[in-house]
Design an enzyme around this catalytic site. Structure first.
Site, mmCIF file in Angstrom:
data_model
loop_
_atom_site.group_PDB
_atom_site.id
_atom_site.type_symbol
_atom_site.label_atom_id
_atom_site.label_comp_id
_atom_site.label_asym_id
_atom_site.label_seq_id
_atom_site.Cartn_x
_atom_site.Cartn_y
_atom_site.Cartn_z
ATOM 1 C CG ASN A 1 -1.802 1.156 1.349
ATOM 2 O OD1 ASN A 1 -1.756 2.058 0.508
ATOM 3 N ND2 ASN A 1 -2.639 1.174 2.366
ATOM 4 C CE LYS B 1 -0.538 2.477 6.787
ATOM 5 N NZ LYS B 1 -1.942 2.767 6.660
ATOM 6 N NE ARG C 1 -5.923 1.884 -0.185
ATOM 7 C CZ ARG C 1 -5.869 3.020 0.485
ATOM 8 N NH1 ARG C 1 -4.762 3.407 1.041
ATOM 9 N NH2 ARG C 1 -6.938 3.761 0.601
ATOM 10 C CG HIS D 1 -12.769 3.583 3.352
ATOM 11 N ND1 HIS D 1 -13.506 4.604 3.892
ATOM 12 C CD2 HIS D 1 -11.489 3.831 3.689
ATOM 13 C CE1 HIS D 1 -12.710 5.444 4.541
ATOM 14 N NE2 HIS D 1 -11.464 4.993 4.418
ATOM 15 C CG HIS E 1 -14.154 1.958 6.910
ATOM 16 N ND1 HIS E 1 -13.365 0.860 6.640
ATOM 17 C CD2 HIS E 1 -13.284 2.964 7.146
ATOM 18 C CE1 HIS E 1 -12.096 1.194 6.722
ATOM 19 N NE2 HIS E 1 -12.019 2.474 7.025
ATOM 20 N NE ARG F 1 -9.847 12.555 4.547
ATOM 21 C CZ ARG F 1 -9.845 11.261 4.228
ATOM 22 N NH1 ARG F 1 -10.790 10.754 3.471
ATOM 23 N NH2 ARG F 1 -8.891 10.475 4.673
ATOM 24 C CG PHE G 1 -13.195 8.733 18.988
ATOM 25 C CD1 PHE G 1 -14.254 9.588 18.769
ATOM 26 C CD2 PHE G 1 -13.278 7.818 20.021
ATOM 27 C CE1 PHE G 1 -15.386 9.531 19.563
ATOM 28 C CE2 PHE G 1 -14.410 7.741 20.812
ATOM 29 C CZ PHE G 1 -15.475 8.600 20.578
ATOM 30 C CD GLU H 1 -8.846 -0.977 4.188
ATOM 31 O OE1 GLU H 1 -8.482 -0.528 5.288
ATOM 32 O OE2 GLU H 1 -9.104 -0.258 3.219
HETATM 33 P P1 AMP Z 1 -8.105 3.945 11.522
HETATM 34 O O1 AMP Z 1 -8.016 5.051 10.507
HETATM 35 O O2 AMP Z 1 -9.043 2.852 11.118
HETATM 36 O O3 AMP Z 1 -6.766 3.448 11.977
HETATM 37 O O4 AMP Z 1 -8.776 4.596 12.835
HETATM 38 C C1 AMP Z 1 -8.185 5.631 13.558
HETATM 39 C C2 AMP Z 1 -9.201 6.165 14.568
HETATM 40 O O5 AMP Z 1 -9.571 5.102 15.454
HETATM 41 C C3 AMP Z 1 -8.636 7.288 15.442
HETATM 42 O O6 AMP Z 1 -9.596 8.324 15.586
HETATM 43 C C4 AMP Z 1 -8.440 6.605 16.778
HETATM 44 O O7 AMP Z 1 -8.586 7.481 17.861
HETATM 45 C C5 AMP Z 1 -9.548 5.580 16.790
HETATM 46 N N1 AMP Z 1 -9.231 4.517 17.753
HETATM 47 C C6 AMP Z 1 -8.219 3.615 17.678
HETATM 48 N N2 AMP Z 1 -8.190 2.843 18.799
HETATM 49 C C7 AMP Z 1 -9.198 3.272 19.585
HETATM 50 C C8 AMP Z 1 -9.694 2.896 20.883
HETATM 51 N N3 AMP Z 1 -9.127 1.929 21.575
HETATM 52 N N4 AMP Z 1 -10.761 3.566 21.366
HETATM 53 C C9 AMP Z 1 -11.327 4.563 20.679
HETATM 54 N N5 AMP Z 1 -10.918 4.971 19.459
HETATM 55 C C10 AMP Z 1 -9.874 4.351 18.917
#
Ligand code: AMP
Length: 396
Positions: A7, A14, A90, A179, A207, A240, A283, A383
């Site tokens: 990727n 990655k 990817r 996605h 997602h 975004r 988050f 993925e």
């Molecule tokens: P991704 O792009 O799928 O890697 O997701 C990233 C998002 O998932 C970020 O906003 C992280 O804060 C959130 N995230 C990852 N681990 C946790 C967790 N244990 N609790 C809450 N949010 C999480």
């Protein structure tokens, strides 16, 4: 067979080496800061991560370092490059040309190049990865797996914007969706996991990660999704904006004396959870701040969850019902608060949440109660495994 999944981003890459028979990840990692200074992260299955700082002026040096690490005498996962049977790439944008994965040849490379305009940050980087692998591993079959392909089944009423139709006819301005590899993997797994009839199933996949998108999947085929011409449309994301009134662009441009690239930068990099919270795009940071009474963080979470629920409601209409709603990706798999808040809006569908199940994270599970009229579940996305499976299906 062993499949190397690549990727390739503009300054990062990655990778995972997967044994497709056992679906075991033999090694994985990433190259960061390509063209700046360079760092390789390599982790062989069952071993600690190794981090090597090394010069990577281009993707060629980066991929060469990955191949060297994979075949290293001491810590390599394989003895020689001969043990790599195929490479799965990817590719972000396949335009209208690719409705499924394809074995890469010169014609495919040309067609992907023609989609560069639609994803100027991503497709050129994906192509560099393809060309470098071709050079370093001549003769090894390679497959392109497109983020947009799964969404190509959308009907015109879902993919056309209310713009002069010439923009679609002349420039292919339409909803593409992204996605797709994740939406495809997770919707299929939802059907299997819940024992639904694949030919008679209505699934909504949320997602939710740094980038977020929602899709409506009818009998295994995508009929609508929230991301559009680009991954900027749809729900509020990490940085975004998601959907906004397009007139805001002119209004802010005048107020702040900004040009279009500057506004696009704000919409892509300074908006969403980051912009609303003034704090973070992550988050976890918002959750912690909200628990400590930070109103901006609280509002950001409310805007996110309300927005997700509205899209889900819209897709229940698009599907004329729903059998299952599935959460996936970083937030969807881990943030029980987001799932709880979204499901609260959906009580009218006869959904009730099993709070104890919902308090868990990161595993395949049903989080609705047994008597809930619609099943709600969590399915971790994968993925890389999806790309590996697609690759094997085409080269075997
Ligand atoms: P991704 O792009 O799928 O890697 O997701 C990233 C998002 O998932 C970020 O906003 C992280 O804060 C959130 N995230 C990852 N681990 C946790 C967790 N244990 N609790 C809450 N949010 C999480």
């Amino acid at each position: 067979m062993n499949v190397l999944v690549i990727n390739c981003g503009s300054s990062s890459l990655k990778y995972q080496l997967i044994n497709s028979d056992s679906e075991e990840v033999l090694a994985k990692g990433l190259c960061e800061r390509i063209g700046i200074d360079g760092r390789l992260v390599y982790q062989k299955e069952g071993c600690d991560k190794e981090v090597t700082e090394a010069s990577m002026p281009t993707h060629k040096e980066a991929i060469q370092m990955v191949l060297d690490a994979l075949t290293n005498d001491k810590t390599g996962a394989i003895k020689s490059l001969k043990e790599i049977d195929a490479v799965g790439h990817r590719v972000v944008h396949g335009g209208e040309k690719f409705a499924s994965s394809v074995v890469i040849d010169e014609e495919v490379i040309k067609a992907v190049e023609e989609c560069n305009d639609l994803a100027p940050l991503h497709n050129p980087a994906n192509l560099i990865g393809i060309n470098v692998c071709k050079e370093l591993m001549p003769g090894v079959p390679m497959v392109a797996v497109f983020d947009t392909a799964f969404h190509q089944t959308m009907p015109a009423k879902a993919y056309l914007y209310g713009l002069p139709i010439e923009y679609y006819e002349n420039y292919k301005v339409r909803r593409y969706g992204f996605h797709g590899t994740s939406h495809s993997f997770v919707s299929k797994r939802t059907v299997e996991f819940l024992g639904l009839d694949p030919e008679n199933s209505k699934v909504i996949v949320c997602h939710l990660g740094n980038g977020s998108s929602i899709s409506a999947v009818l009998n295994g085929k995508c009929i609508d999704t929230t991301m559009g011409l680009t991954p900027l449309e749809g729900v509020v994301m990490g940085t975004r904006s998601g959907n906004i009134d397009p007139a805001i662009i002119e209004y802010i441009a005048k107020k702040e004396n900004l040009d279009i690239p500057a506004i696009m930068n704000i919409l892509n990099k300074k908006s969403g959870l980051q912009g609303l919270s003034k704090l973070s795009s992550d988050f976890r940071d918002l959750n912690e701040a909200a628990q400590n009474g930070n109103k901006y963080a609280e509002n950001a979470i409310e805007v996110l969850c309300y927005g997700i629920a509205k899209f889900v409601g819209g897709y229940v209409a698009a599907l004329n019902g729903v059998d299952a709603i599935t959460f996936t990706a970083g937030i969807g798999e881990n943030a029980s608060l987001v799932r709880e808040k979204v499901v609260e809006y959906l009580g009218y569908l006869g959904i009730t949440l099993d709070k104890e199940a919902n308090s868990k994270r990161g595993e395949e599970m049903i989080i609705s109660t047994a008597d809930s009229k619609v099943k709600v579940c969590v399915i971790p996305t994968n993925e890389e495994l999806a790309i590996c499976r697609e690759t094997v299906a085409l080269v075997k």
